[in-house]
Write an enzyme that holds these catalytic residues in place. Structure first.
Site: not given
Ligand code: COA
Length: 322
Positions: A115, A249, A279
Site C-alpha cells: 500500500c 492512503h 482499501n
Molecule cells: N465482522 C465482524 N467482526 C469482526 C470482523 C468482521 N469483518 N473482523 C474482525 N472481527 C472481530 C474480531 O474477530 C474480534 O473479535 P473478538 O473480540 O471476539 O476476538 C473483534 O472483531 C475485534 O477485532 P480487532 O481486530 O481488534 O478489531 P479492530 O477494531 O482493530 O478492527 C480492523 C479491525 C482490521 C478494521 C482494524 O484493526 C484496522 O483497520 N487495522 C489497520 C488495517 C490496515 O491498515 N490495513 C491495511 C494496511 S495497508
C-alpha cells in the site's frame, strides 16, 4: 534545468461491479454495522474476470495523459505500483508501453511495497525529473486486491477493493513537488504479509492470501504517520496550518480521522474515497487525488500532503504545491 516536478494530470479507473457490506453479510460472519463502525467502508469495486492491473491501469493512464494534455510518446518513464501484477515479468509497465505503442523509456513495476507503493513510485519519478533526466513520468497504482484476499476470512476480505489511479508528473520551474520522504522497517514484517511467491523455499507451503494483524497495524500506522507528518513539514519549514489538503492512503476511517486531527484539518479537507472504494492498496492515493481534483475540491495553488503505508512495513509522504 527545471527545478521541480509538477502534477500535470490525474486519472482513475474503477470496475463497474460493486460489492456492498450487505453482500458480504452473505459470504462471511459479519455485519454492515461492524464494517462501517470499525472501518468506514460501505462498498467496494470488484474487477470482472477479464480485468487486471494492466487493463485497469491502461484506462487510468489514458485518463491522466488526457488531463495532462500529453501523448504516450512524450512519456519518459513509466512506474506501476502493484501487488497484483498480471505477470511477474514482463512488468505491467512494459506491457503498458506495448499497448501505448511506445518503446525506449524506462518502465518497471514496484511489486512489493504494497500500500506504500504509490508513494515510492511517485518519489522515484520526482527524483528523475528534478535531476533533469526526464521531462514527463507516468506513475500509477493498479490493484486487483480481490484476487489476493481470502474470501472466507472476515478480518481481511471486508477491507479491500480493486481499481487504478494514475498521475502524470512533468518538469516545471514553478514549485510543484516540494519534497518526498520514504521509510521502511522490516522488523514489522509479520504484521501484514502475502507469503505467496514463486521463489519461496521449495519446502514452504503455498500461502495465497493476505495475512494481517489488524489492531497492531492500526497502532503502528498512527504512530509512524504522525512522525512522518512532522518530518515532512519540518523539511519544508512549514506549519500544519500551511496544509490545505490531506490525501491519505485509504485503510481505515479511524486512522484517517486521527491523521486529520494531527494536522488540525477538518475532515472536509481530507480526500476520502474509503466509503465507496475500500482499501485499493497502491491505487488508493491516486484514486482519492483524482476524485478531489476532478470534482474541483483541490485547486491549483493548494498545498497537498500525500501519505501511504503498507506491508514491510513501508511508508512515505509527499508535500506538493498543486
Ligand atoms: N465482522 C465482524 N467482526 C469482526 C470482523 C468482521 N469483518 N473482523 C474482525 N472481527 C472481530 C474480531 O474477530 C474480534 O473479535 P473478538 O473480540 O471476539 O476476538 C473483534 O472483531 C475485534 O477485532 P480487532 O481486530 O481488534 O478489531 P479492530 O477494531 O482493530 O478492527 C480492523 C479491525 C482490521 C478494521 C482494524 O484493526 C484496522 O483497520 N487495522 C489497520 C488495517 C490496515 O491498515 N490495513 C491495511 C494496511 S495497508
Amino acid at each position: 534545468m527545471k527545478k521541480y516536478s509538477q502534477i500535470l494530470g490525474t486519472g482513475s479507473y474503477l470496475p463497474e461491479k460493486i460489492l456492498t457490506n450487505f453482500d458480504l453479510e452473505k459470504i462471511v460472519d459479519t455485519t454492515n454495522e461492524w464494517i462501517v463502525e470499525r472501518t468506514g467502508i460501505r462498498r467496494r469495486h470488484i474487477a470482472e474476470k477479464h480485468e487486471t492491473a494492466l487493463t485497469m491501469g491502461e484506462k487510468a493512464a489514458r485518463n491522466a495523459m488526457d488531463a495532462a494534455g500529453i501523448t504516450p510518446e512524450e512519456i519518459g518513464m513509466i512506474i506501476v505500483a502493484t501487488t497484483t501484477p498480471e505477470k511477474m515479468f514482463p512488468s505491467t509497465a512494459c506491457l503498458l508501453q506495448q499497448r501505448f505503442g511506445i518503446a525506449g523509456c524506462p518502465a518497471f513495476d514496484l511489486n512489493s511495497t504494497a500500500c506504500a507503493g504509490f508513494m515510492y513510485a511517485f518519489s522515484i519519478a520526482d527524483q528523475y525529473i528534478r535531476q533533469g533526466a526526464i521531462k514527463y513520468a507516468l506513475v500509477m497504482g493498479s490493484e486487483v486486491m480481490s484476487r489476493i484476499v481470502d474470501w472466507s476470512d472476515r478480518t481481511t476480505c471486508v477491507l479491500f477493493g480493486d481499481g487504478a489511479g494514475a498521475v502524470v508528473l512533468g518538469a516545471s520551474n514553478k514549485p510543484g513537488v516540494l519534497s518526498t520522504h520514504l521509510h521502511a522497517d522490516g522488523t514489522h514484517k509479520d504484521v501484514l504479509s502475502l507469503d505467496h511467491s514463486i521463489g519461496r523455499p521449495i519446502d514452504v507451503e503455498e500461502e495465497l492470501y493476505i495475512k494481517m494483524t489488524g489492531n497492531q497495524l492500526f497502532k503502528l500506522a498512527v504512530n509512524i504517520l504522525g512522525d512522518l507528518f512532522d518530518e515532512t513539514l519540518e523539511a519544508n519549514s512549514m506549519k500544519k496550518s500551511d496544509v490545505d489538503w490531506l490525501v491519505p492512503h485509504q485503510a481505515n476511517i479511524r486512522i484517517i480521522q486521527a491523521m486529520a486531527k494531527k494536522l488540525d484539518l477538518p475532515l472536509d479537507r481530507v480526500a476520502i474515497t474509503l466509503e465507496d472504494q475500500g482499501n485499493t492498496s497502491s491505487a488508493s492515493i491516486p484514486l482519492a487525488l483524482d476524485k478531489a481534483v476532478r470534482d474541483g475540491r483541490i485547486q491549483h495553488g493548494n498545498t497537498l500532503l500525500l501519505e501511504g503505508f503498507g506491508g514491510g512495513l513501508a511508508w512515505g509522504s509527499a508535500l506538493i504545491k498543486y
